[in-house]
Design an enzyme around this catalytic site. Structure first.
Site, mmCIF file in Angstrom:
data_model
loop_
_atom_site.group_PDB
_atom_site.id
_atom_site.type_symbol
_atom_site.label_atom_id
_atom_site.label_comp_id
_atom_site.label_asym_id
_atom_site.label_seq_id
_atom_site.Cartn_x
_atom_site.Cartn_y
_atom_site.Cartn_z
ATOM 1 N N SER A 289 4.173 -2.426 10.189
ATOM 2 C CA SER A 289 5.642 -2.448 10.245
ATOM 3 C C SER A 289 6.223 -3.777 9.757
ATOM 4 O O SER A 289 7.180 -4.298 10.333
ATOM 5 C CB SER A 289 6.131 -2.113 11.656
ATOM 6 O OG SER A 289 5.765 -0.788 12.009
ATOM 7 N N HIS B 18 -9.234 0.985 5.852
ATOM 8 C CA HIS B 18 -7.910 1.224 6.441
ATOM 9 C C HIS B 18 -8.047 2.185 7.616
ATOM 10 O O HIS B 18 -8.916 3.046 7.644
ATOM 11 C CB HIS B 18 -6.953 1.785 5.387
ATOM 12 C CG HIS B 18 -5.521 1.773 5.815
ATOM 13 N ND1 HIS B 18 -4.987 2.759 6.622
ATOM 14 C CD2 HIS B 18 -4.510 0.898 5.575
ATOM 15 C CE1 HIS B 18 -3.711 2.482 6.849
ATOM 16 N NE2 HIS B 18 -3.400 1.359 6.229
ATOM 17 N N ASN C 277 0.856 -1.185 0.000
ATOM 18 C CA ASN C 277 0.000 0.000 0.000
ATOM 19 C C ASN C 277 0.894 1.239 0.000
ATOM 20 O O ASN C 277 1.518 1.560 1.005
ATOM 21 C CB ASN C 277 -0.911 -0.024 1.234
ATOM 22 C CG ASN C 277 -1.790 1.208 1.329
ATOM 23 O OD1 ASN C 277 -1.949 1.955 0.367
ATOM 24 N ND2 ASN C 277 -2.371 1.429 2.505
ATOM 25 N N TRP C 278 0.934 1.926 -1.133
ATOM 26 C CA TRP C 278 1.809 3.094 -1.264
ATOM 27 C C TRP C 278 1.250 4.348 -0.603
ATOM 28 O O TRP C 278 1.946 5.353 -0.501
ATOM 29 C CB TRP C 278 2.074 3.369 -2.747
ATOM 30 C CG TRP C 278 3.042 2.409 -3.371
ATOM 31 C CD1 TRP C 278 3.705 1.379 -2.745
ATOM 32 C CD2 TRP C 278 3.458 2.377 -4.735
ATOM 33 N NE1 TRP C 278 4.510 0.719 -3.637
ATOM 34 C CE2 TRP C 278 4.377 1.309 -4.877
ATOM 35 C CE3 TRP C 278 3.148 3.139 -5.859
ATOM 36 C CZ2 TRP C 278 4.981 0.995 -6.087
ATOM 37 C CZ3 TRP C 278 3.750 2.815 -7.070
ATOM 38 C CH2 TRP C 278 4.655 1.772 -7.186
ATOM 39 N N LYS C 279 -0.017 4.312 -0.225
ATOM 40 C CA LYS C 279 -0.653 5.475 0.411
ATOM 41 C C LYS C 279 -0.458 6.714 -0.475
ATOM 42 O O LYS C 279 -0.586 6.622 -1.691
ATOM 43 C CB LYS C 279 -0.117 5.657 1.833
ATOM 44 C CG LYS C 279 -0.262 4.379 2.672
ATOM 45 C CD LYS C 279 0.091 4.576 4.124
ATOM 46 C CE LYS C 279 -0.072 3.254 4.865
ATOM 47 N NZ LYS C 279 0.180 3.407 6.320
ATOM 48 N N GLY D 242 3.185 -1.350 4.237
ATOM 49 C CA GLY D 242 3.164 0.087 4.011
ATOM 50 C C GLY D 242 4.516 0.596 3.557
ATOM 51 O O GLY D 242 4.915 0.444 2.411
ATOM 52 N N GLY D 243 5.259 1.206 4.485
ATOM 53 C CA GLY D 243 6.521 1.868 4.152
ATOM 54 C C GLY D 243 7.520 1.008 3.416
ATOM 55 O O GLY D 243 8.202 1.473 2.497
ATOM 56 N N GLU E 134 -4.493 -5.140 10.976
ATOM 57 C CA GLU E 134 -3.463 -4.120 11.145
ATOM 58 C C GLU E 134 -3.647 -3.430 12.496
ATOM 59 O O GLU E 134 -4.444 -2.487 12.608
ATOM 60 C CB GLU E 134 -3.548 -3.081 10.022
ATOM 61 C CG GLU E 134 -3.207 -3.608 8.650
ATOM 62 C CD GLU E 134 -2.886 -2.482 7.683
ATOM 63 O OE1 GLU E 134 -1.780 -2.456 7.143
ATOM 64 O OE2 GLU E 134 -3.750 -1.616 7.497
ATOM 65 N N GLY F 36 3.357 2.102 10.747
ATOM 66 C CA GLY F 36 4.288 3.204 10.546
ATOM 67 C C GLY F 36 5.051 3.633 11.776
ATOM 68 O O GLY F 36 5.706 4.674 11.775
#
Length: 243
Positions: A204, A96, A9-11, A225-226, A165, A171
């Site tokens: 994470s 989300h 998920n690049w957000k 995510g990141g 999540e 994050g």
């Protein structure tokens, strides 16, 4: 649908040019991913059309980061399932924690999004999870069970994914212990009353913990995510090792 789904998920990251550069670096690194392992990227809406063309014939599918429950109408800033299908999108993330938090999305709205996605042939990735305050008060299971039961109401549970999540792990660099994540995912399977349902863990996830996470019996994939913003990092996650 594959038994294992690895999604990034690049957000609100990546311009179209950056997305092209990512794919150029990423695709050569995932040529030998085992069969049955589905790889998914959820770029910003602006990059979906670009990636749809680049990824044709590859082993990577596209997801949107949200989807509305109507096909069209006066819904500023929303996007419909039919718009996504024009660009070969296969999945849609709904529920989300960020839209839940920042835009006060309710379980009812999330359920409408999930049902709309399924009705149009998209696979919804329904996110659930508790805050640190809810966990510390002993409310985590009650909160997650409500999200599961209300979010999945009147859906085909064999044609969706639930992503657990824990909000306090998104994050933050903090990761839910693999055994605890597995326990919660097992409970989600029970609450959904569907042994075949696919359940991801998110929070994470990174190259250093992916092998341990994917060794858990009730975890069928990850929502990253990141770590999905770096092609080498996400490739390592995509190529996780099974003992």
């Amino acid at each position: 649908m594959s038994k294992t789904v690895i999604a990034g998920n690049w957000k609100m990251h990546m311009t179209c040019a950056q997305a092209r550069d990512f794919i150029s670096a990423y695709l050569p690194l995932i040529k030998n991913v085992p069969k049955g392992r589905e790889l998914v990227l959820a770029p910003p809406f602006t990059a979906i059309s670009t990636l749809s063309e680049i990824l044709k014939g590859s082993n990577v599918s596209l997801s949107s980061q949200n989807v509305h429950w109507e096909d069209n109408g006066a819904f500023t800033a929303e996007i419909s399932p039919k718009m996504l299908l024009e660009h070969s999108v296969s999945y849609a993330i709904v529920g989300h924690s960020e839209p839940r938090k920042y835009f006060s999305e309710s379980d009812k709205q999330i359920n409408l999004r999930a049902k709309s996605a399924q009705a149009n042939g998209l696979i919804p990735i329904v996110c659930v999870g508790e805050t640190i305050e809810q966990r510390e008060r002993g409310e985590a299971e009650r909160v997650i069970r409500r999200q599961v039961e209300q979010g999945l109401e009147e859906t085909d549970k064999k044609k969706l994914i639930v992503a657990y999540e824990p909000i306090w792990a998104i994050g933050t660099g903090k990761t839910c212990e693999a055994n605890e994540a597995n326990r919660i995912c097992g409970l989600i399977r029970q609450w959904a009353n569907c042994p075949e349902i696919l359940i991801q863990y998110g929070g994470s996830v990174k190259p250093g913990n992916i092998d341990e996470i994917m060794a858990m019996s009730d975890i069928d994939g990850v929502l990253v995510g990141g770590a999905s913003l770096d092609p080498e990092s996400f490739a390592r996650i995509s190529n996780y090792k099974v003992e």
